[in-house]
Write an enzyme that holds these catalytic residues in place. Structure first.
Site, PDB file in Angstrom:
ATOM      1  N   ASP A 247     -11.261  -7.734   7.425  1.00 10.83           N
ATOM      2  CA  ASP A 247     -12.639  -7.702   6.893  1.00 10.83           C
ATOM      3  C   ASP A 247     -13.296  -9.067   7.053  1.00 10.83           C
ATOM      4  O   ASP A 247     -14.486  -9.175   7.324  1.00 10.83           O
ATOM      5  CB  ASP A 247     -12.655  -7.311   5.411  1.00 10.83           C
ATOM      6  CG  ASP A 247     -12.836  -5.804   5.215  1.00 10.83           C
ATOM      7  OD1 ASP A 247     -12.357  -5.044   6.088  1.00 10.83           O
ATOM      8  OD2 ASP A 247     -13.443  -5.384   4.213  1.00 10.83           O
TER       9      ASP A 247
ATOM     10  N   ASP B 197      -5.485  -6.119   5.959  1.00  7.21           N
ATOM     11  CA  ASP B 197      -6.668  -5.464   5.392  1.00  7.21           C
ATOM     12  C   ASP B 197      -7.721  -6.524   5.067  1.00  7.21           C
ATOM     13  O   ASP B 197      -8.903  -6.398   5.415  1.00  7.21           O
ATOM     14  CB  ASP B 197      -6.256  -4.696   4.124  1.00  7.21           C
ATOM     15  CG  ASP B 197      -7.384  -3.849   3.565  1.00  7.21           C
ATOM     16  OD1 ASP B 197      -8.305  -3.508   4.325  1.00  7.21           O
ATOM     17  OD2 ASP B 197      -7.339  -3.533   2.350  1.00  7.21           O
TER      18      ASP B 197
ATOM     19  N   LYS C 214       3.196 -15.694   3.930  1.00  8.64           N
ATOM     20  CA  LYS C 214       3.081 -16.438   2.668  1.00  8.64           C
ATOM     21  C   LYS C 214       4.502 -16.752   2.208  1.00  8.64           C
ATOM     22  O   LYS C 214       4.923 -16.388   1.095  1.00  8.64           O
ATOM     23  CB  LYS C 214       2.296 -15.585   1.648  1.00  8.64           C
ATOM     24  CG  LYS C 214       1.969 -16.279   0.340  1.00  8.64           C
ATOM     25  CD  LYS C 214       0.883 -17.341   0.464  1.00  8.64           C
ATOM     26  CE  LYS C 214       0.748 -18.092  -0.858  1.00  8.64           C
ATOM     27  NZ  LYS C 214      -0.175 -19.235  -0.765  1.00  8.64           N
TER      28      LYS C 214
ATOM     29  N   TYR D 185       0.822  -1.215   0.000  1.00  6.57           N
ATOM     30  CA  TYR D 185       0.000   0.000   0.000  1.00  6.57           C
ATOM     31  C   TYR D 185       0.852   1.260   0.000  1.00  6.57           C
ATOM     32  O   TYR D 185       0.380   2.327  -0.379  1.00  6.57           O
ATOM     33  CB  TYR D 185      -0.966   0.013   1.198  1.00  6.57           C
ATOM     34  CG  TYR D 185      -2.058  -1.049   1.137  1.00  6.57           C
ATOM     35  CD1 TYR D 185      -1.985  -2.108   0.247  1.00  6.57           C
ATOM     36  CD2 TYR D 185      -3.155  -0.988   1.960  1.00  6.57           C
ATOM     37  CE1 TYR D 185      -2.963  -3.081   0.188  1.00  6.57           C
ATOM     38  CE2 TYR D 185      -4.162  -1.953   1.906  1.00  6.57           C
ATOM     39  CZ  TYR D 185      -4.050  -3.003   1.025  1.00  6.57           C
ATOM     40  OH  TYR D 185      -5.036  -3.962   0.970  1.00  6.57           O
TER      41      TYR D 185
ATOM     42  N   ASP E  33      -3.432 -17.981   3.364  1.00  2.00           N
ATOM     43  CA  ASP E  33      -4.618 -18.602   2.750  1.00  2.00           C
ATOM     44  C   ASP E  33      -5.233 -19.631   3.697  1.00  2.00           C
ATOM     45  O   ASP E  33      -6.468 -19.706   3.843  1.00  2.00           O
ATOM     46  CB  ASP E  33      -4.291 -19.204   1.363  1.00  2.00           C
ATOM     47  CG  ASP E  33      -2.968 -19.959   1.308  1.00  2.00           C
ATOM     48  OD1 ASP E  33      -2.238 -19.972   2.315  1.00  2.00           O
ATOM     49  OD2 ASP E  33      -2.662 -20.541   0.249  1.00  2.00           O
TER      50      ASP E  33
HETATM   51  C1  IPM Z   1      -9.127  -0.284   6.040  1.00  2.00           C
HETATM   52  C2  IPM Z   1      -9.623   0.231   4.722  1.00  2.00           C
HETATM   53  C3  IPM Z   1      -8.512   1.032   4.071  1.00  2.00           C
HETATM   54  C4  IPM Z   1      -7.312   0.118   3.903  1.00  2.00           C
HETATM   55  C5  IPM Z   1      -8.905   1.670   2.727  1.00  2.00           C
HETATM   56  C6  IPM Z   1     -10.116   2.583   2.888  1.00  2.00           C
HETATM   57  C7  IPM Z   1      -7.769   2.408   2.076  1.00  2.00           C
HETATM   58  O1  IPM Z   1     -10.054  -0.796   3.920  1.00  2.00           O
HETATM   59  O2  IPM Z   1      -8.794   0.539   6.915  1.00  2.00           O
HETATM   60  O3  IPM Z   1      -9.073  -1.500   6.203  1.00  2.00           O
HETATM   61  O4  IPM Z   1      -7.235  -0.608   2.927  1.00  2.00           O
HETATM   62  O5  IPM Z   1      -6.454   0.141   4.751  1.00  2.00           O
HETATM   63 MG    MG Z   2     -10.022  -2.660   4.850  1.00  4.91          MG
END
Ligand code: IPM
Ligand code: MG
Length: 365
Positions: free
Chosen positions: A256, A252, A196, A146, A228
């Site tokens: 989620d 990230d 990984k 990133y 994975d």
């Molecule tokens: C998070 C979000 C951010 C990230 C995005 C909005 C850039 O998804 O904080 O997890 O990828 O870090």
């Molecule tokens: Mg995120």
């Protein structure tokens, strides 16, 4: 009277609605603890771009520089709306990543927590949830893909191409490793290191350094798991995890997934800690589809306040009280529409009513 300045970056979409509930709790905490919170709003995100021509305006940078802590709402627009903003000013690239870079907030704490009594929110079967879900993801937040160099263009064959680099140096890995081991020491002393290394050289170095740092923490048991495989285990047996550490992109994605197994990203607060400054934010996006409807649950925002109380201001007991107050509201069978599935027999309340109930539960503690 102790005074703390807190920058409030409401952000986009549901940001202002859930921020208002977080402010309610902050004000209550201040009065209960004889503290003064100087709460100052700053423009940030797509809304800031449309109003001020920049998604992270200079005035907001100054406000954040001066603040003792920053509370940030979600940012971003729908895919279509985003196109109205130049690529580099879009709130993710123009505001959020620069915020992380500015304060070097390398350590991202994302608790994935659901007590047994709230198992109904989760899509997992009760026998998989067992006694509840309770682990924390520690995500490296300012390195890797990133933040690496990027280029795009036309190559010598006349083809469009893109190149993005994933870089970490040993100091970047050491500092997040220490955070992870320190966190494991305070919990169950089991650390899952996610990598990984069967493909990526970056993971080979990452693992090497985890082992080196781990030598200073002989009490912590380290388990190395491929990313994975970890994704699978999160669904099949989340109870095996307590502290997980990983690089930026893995974190990230798996965080989620953490929200997914709880039942919603709306249940995911987070803390982003740098050497001199910390900011706190929900892990989810701005949910433009439900913005302005007063149905978004403010849990992730109020949970971020709870993390701030502990991590920035040392108010450990009051932080626990805020968590407890939120859990009690859920335990009484309340929910907001965004969290519940059709046909559930939960008592539906709106964003403000949820915040009010959390405040009244907090007053009882
Ligand atoms: C998070 C979000 C951010 C990230 C995005 C909005 C850039 O998804 O904080 O997890 O990828 O870090
Ligand atoms: Mg995120």
């Amino acid at each position: 009277m102790t005074k703390h300045k807190i920058a409030l970056l409401d952000g986009d979409g549901i940001g202002p609605e859930i921020m208002a509930e977080a402010v309610k709790i902050l004000e209550l905490v201040a009065s209960r603890n004889k503290l003064e919170f100087d709460l100052v709003h700053g423009a940030f995100g797509a809304s800031a771009y449309f109003e001020h021509g920049h998604s992270f305006p200079d005035a907001t940078k100054q406000l954040c520089d001066e603040a003792d802590a920053i509370l940030k709402g979600p940012i971003g627009l729908s895919h279509e709306e985003s196109k109205k903003i130049p690529v580099d000013m879009q709130p993710e690239r123009g505001a959020l990543l620069p915020l992380r870079r500015r304060y070097n907030t390398f350590a991202n704490f994302r608790p994935v927590f659901l007590p047994k009594g709230l198992a109904h929110f989760s899509p997992l079967k009760p026998e998989i949830i067992g006694d509840g879900i309770d682990f924390i993801i520690i995500r490296e937040l300012v390195g890797g893909l990133y933040f690496g160099a990027k280029e795009a263009g036309i190559n010598s064959d006349g083809k469009r191409y893109v190149k993005e680099s994933l870089e970490y140096d040993e100091d970047q890995i050491k500092r997040i490793a220490r955070v992870a081991f320190d966190t494991a020491m305070k919990r169950k002393k089991v650390l899952h290191n996610i990598h990984k290394s069967n493909v990526l050289k970056s993971s080979v170095l990452w693992n090497e350094i985890m082992e080196e740092v781990g030598a200073n923490y002989p009490e912590v048991e380290v388990k190395h798991i491929l990313v994975d495989a970890a994704a699978t285990y999160l669904c099949l047996n989340p109870g095996q995890f307590d502290v997980m550490v990983m690089e930026n992109m893995f974190g990230d994605i798996l965080s989620d997934q953490g929200g997914g197994i709880l039942g919603s990203l709306g249940l995911m607060p987070s803390a982003c800690i740098g050497p001199d400054k910390a900011y706190y934010e929900p892990s989810h996006g701005s949910a433009p589809d439900i913005a302005g409807k007063n149905i978004a649950n403010p849990y992730s925002m109020i949970g971020s306040v709870a993390m701030m109380l502990e991590m920035s201001f040392g108010l450990v007991q009051e932080s626990r009280n805020v968590w407890h107050a939120m859990q009690s509201v859920f335990a009484q069978g309340y929910s907001t529409p965004d969290l519940s599935r059709p046909g559930s027999d939960l008592k539906m309340i709106d964003t403000q009513a949820f915040g009010d109930l959390v405040a009244s539960e907090l007053q009882k503690l």
